[in-house]
Design a protein around this motif. Structure first.
Motif, PDB file in Angstrom:
ATOM      1  N   GLY A  92       0.815  -1.208   0.000  1.00 27.57           N
ATOM      2  CA  GLY A  92       0.000   0.000   0.000  1.00 27.57           C
ATOM      3  C   GLY A  92       0.840   1.245   0.000  1.00 27.57           C
ATOM      4  O   GLY A  92       2.003   1.237   0.410  1.00 27.57           O
ATOM      5  N   LYS A  93       0.226   2.311  -0.497  1.00 29.28           N
ATOM      6  CA  LYS A  93       0.889   3.615  -0.447  1.00 29.28           C
ATOM      7  C   LYS A  93      -0.174   4.699  -0.314  1.00 29.28           C
ATOM      8  O   LYS A  93      -1.293   4.569  -0.820  1.00 29.28           O
ATOM      9  CB  LYS A  93       1.759   3.860  -1.673  1.00 29.28           C
ATOM     10  N   ILE A  94       0.202   5.737   0.378  1.00 27.70           N
ATOM     11  CA  ILE A  94      -0.672   6.885   0.563  1.00 27.70           C
ATOM     12  C   ILE A  94      -0.599   7.744  -0.689  1.00 27.70           C
ATOM     13  O   ILE A  94       0.488   8.085  -1.162  1.00 27.70           O
ATOM     14  CB  ILE A  94      -0.261   7.686   1.813  1.00 27.70           C
ATOM     15  N   ILE A  95      -1.763   8.088  -1.212  1.00 24.89           N
ATOM     16  CA  ILE A  95      -1.836   8.897  -2.432  1.00 24.89           C
ATOM     17  C   ILE A  95      -2.071  10.368  -2.107  1.00 24.89           C
ATOM     18  O   ILE A  95      -1.514  11.252  -2.746  1.00 24.89           O
ATOM     19  CB  ILE A  95      -2.954   8.373  -3.357  1.00 24.89           C
ATOM     20  N   ALA A  96      -2.928  10.640  -1.104  1.00 25.64           N
ATOM     21  CA  ALA A  96      -3.276  12.028  -0.795  1.00 25.64           C
ATOM     22  C   ALA A  96      -3.720  12.162   0.657  1.00 25.64           C
ATOM     23  O   ALA A  96      -4.249  11.217   1.238  1.00 25.64           O
ATOM     24  CB  ALA A  96      -4.397  12.503  -1.713  1.00 25.64           C
ATOM     25  N   VAL A  97      -3.482  13.354   1.202  1.00 28.79           N
ATOM     26  CA  VAL A  97      -3.950  13.711   2.547  1.00 28.79           C
ATOM     27  C   VAL A  97      -4.440  15.155   2.481  1.00 28.79           C
ATOM     28  O   VAL A  97      -3.766  16.014   1.918  1.00 28.79           O
ATOM     29  CB  VAL A  97      -2.813  13.593   3.599  1.00 28.79           C
ATOM     30  N   ASP A  98      -5.610  15.400   3.058  1.00 30.04           N
ATOM     31  CA  ASP A  98      -6.170  16.754   3.127  1.00 30.04           C
ATOM     32  C   ASP A  98      -6.604  17.007   4.564  1.00 30.04           C
ATOM     33  O   ASP A  98      -7.394  16.240   5.118  1.00 30.04           O
ATOM     34  CB  ASP A  98      -7.359  16.879   2.168  1.00 30.04           C
ATOM     35  N   ILE A  99      -6.069  18.064   5.159  1.00 32.29           N
ATOM     36  CA  ILE A  99      -6.305  18.366   6.573  1.00 32.29           C
ATOM     37  C   ILE A  99      -7.064  19.681   6.705  1.00 32.29           C
ATOM     38  O   ILE A  99      -6.701  20.678   6.068  1.00 32.29           O
ATOM     39  CB  ILE A  99      -4.966  18.490   7.341  1.00 32.29           C
ATOM     40  N   GLU A 100      -8.087  19.683   7.545  1.00 28.38           N
ATOM     41  CA  GLU A 100      -8.813  20.893   7.924  1.00 28.38           C
ATOM     42  C   GLU A 100      -8.980  20.871   9.432  1.00 28.38           C
ATOM     43  O   GLU A 100      -9.807  20.124   9.961  1.00 28.38           O
ATOM     44  CB  GLU A 100     -10.188  20.948   7.244  1.00 28.38           C
ATOM     45  N   LYS A 107      -6.266   9.150   1.183  1.00 30.44           N
ATOM     46  CA  LYS A 107      -6.549   8.186   0.125  1.00 30.44           C
ATOM     47  C   LYS A 107      -5.317   7.303  -0.035  1.00 30.44           C
ATOM     48  O   LYS A 107      -4.188   7.808  -0.071  1.00 30.44           O
ATOM     49  CB  LYS A 107      -6.846   8.938  -1.173  1.00 30.44           C
ATOM     50  N   ALA A 108      -5.544   5.996  -0.116  1.00 29.66           N
ATOM     51  CA  ALA A 108      -4.434   5.055  -0.285  1.00 29.66           C
ATOM     52  C   ALA A 108      -4.764   4.057  -1.386  1.00 29.66           C
ATOM     53  O   ALA A 108      -5.936   3.733  -1.620  1.00 29.66           O
ATOM     54  CB  ALA A 108      -4.156   4.321   1.021  1.00 29.66           C
ATOM     55  N   GLU A 109      -3.718   3.586  -2.022  1.00 29.42           N
ATOM     56  CA  GLU A 109      -3.848   2.521  -3.013  1.00 29.42           C
ATOM     57  C   GLU A 109      -3.278   1.251  -2.398  1.00 29.42           C
ATOM     58  O   GLU A 109      -2.172   1.258  -1.861  1.00 29.42           O
ATOM     59  CB  GLU A 109      -3.060   2.880  -4.274  1.00 29.42           C
ATOM     60  N   ILE A 110      -4.046   0.181  -2.462  1.00 29.88           N
ATOM     61  CA  ILE A 110      -3.632  -1.118  -1.945  1.00 29.88           C
ATOM     62  C   ILE A 110      -3.600  -2.093  -3.126  1.00 29.88           C
ATOM     63  O   ILE A 110      -4.581  -2.205  -3.859  1.00 29.88           O
ATOM     64  CB  ILE A 110      -4.619  -1.633  -0.871  1.00 29.88           C
ATOM     65  N   LEU A 111      -2.488  -2.787  -3.280  1.00 26.21           N
ATOM     66  CA  LEU A 111      -2.343  -3.750  -4.364  1.00 26.21           C
ATOM     67  C   LEU A 111      -2.132  -5.146  -3.799  1.00 26.21           C
ATOM     68  O   LEU A 111      -1.379  -5.328  -2.838  1.00 26.21           O
ATOM     69  CB  LEU A 111      -1.152  -3.385  -5.253  1.00 26.21           C
ATOM     70  N   ILE A 112      -2.791  -6.103  -4.408  1.00 29.36           N
ATOM     71  CA  ILE A 112      -2.538  -7.522  -4.130  1.00 29.36           C
ATOM     72  C   ILE A 112      -2.215  -8.132  -5.484  1.00 29.36           C
ATOM     73  O   ILE A 112      -3.107  -8.541  -6.233  1.00 29.36           O
ATOM     74  CB  ILE A 112      -3.753  -8.206  -3.462  1.00 29.36           C
ATOM     75  N   SER A 113      -0.926  -8.141  -5.814  1.00 31.57           N
ATOM     76  CA  SER A 113      -0.506  -8.508  -7.171  1.00 31.57           C
ATOM     77  C   SER A 113      -0.821  -9.954  -7.531  1.00 31.57           C
ATOM     78  O   SER A 113      -1.198 -10.237  -8.665  1.00 31.57           O
ATOM     79  CB  SER A 113       0.969  -8.190  -7.380  1.00 31.57           C
ATOM     80  N   LYS A 114      -0.705 -10.884  -6.566  1.00 29.33           N
ATOM     81  CA  LYS A 114      -0.957 -12.292  -6.909  1.00 29.33           C
ATOM     82  C   LYS A 114      -2.417 -12.542  -7.297  1.00 29.33           C
ATOM     83  O   LYS A 114      -2.715 -13.487  -8.005  1.00 29.33           O
ATOM     84  CB  LYS A 114      -0.519 -13.223  -5.779  1.00 29.33           C
TER      85      LYS A 114
END
Length: 143
Positions: A92-100, A107-114
């Protein structure tokens, strides 16, 4: 001239401290999301639970149910049956963060390649007693 110089340095200090506070919150949010990613990638249910507010729900889907609401304790329990600490193929990796102020989205992307799966997770976070916690998560998946 001295008065202008003083105003300049005071303004610079205020702006710099605001920036540092925002950076600190972003770093804390990244740490929280990374606990979730680590916990789900290495079968660590306690690490997953650390990232979430204890009464948080996850809004997921599965074949027979387009909206499957799962309490975090049940979600984390799904990782208890697997070998703790063993990489399970999720990255997984974090794509975006928005703070108020004391709320944020991430937002994160999670991959399960197999399995050739890609998930997009959207998190709602709240700063509770000085700590950022995930209070809700929704996910979608694509083959």
């Amino acid at each position: 001239m001295r008065k202008i110089n003083t105003y300049f340095w005071i303004s610079a200090l205020v702006l710099n401290s605001s920036f540092l506070i925002a950076q600190s919150d972003k770093d804390q949010i990244n740490t929280t999301i990374n606990k979730y990613i680590e916990g789900t990638s290495y079968n660590k249910p306690e690490t997953i639970k650390e990232a979430f507010y204890e009464e948080a729900n996850l809004f997921l889907s599965r074949k027979d149910n387009s909206l499957w609401i799962v309490p975090v304790k049940d979600y984390a329990a799904g990782y208890e049956k697997k070998e703790k600490g063993k990489f399970n193929g999720r990255t997984g990796k974090i794509i975006a963060v928005d703070i108020e102020n004391d709320i944020a989205t991430a937002k994160a992307e999670i991959l399960i390649s197999k399995l050739d799966l890609r998930f997009i997770d959207i998190f709602l976070l709240k700063k509770i007693e000085g700590n950022w916690k995930i209070i809700s998560k929704a996910a979608t998946r694509k083959k």
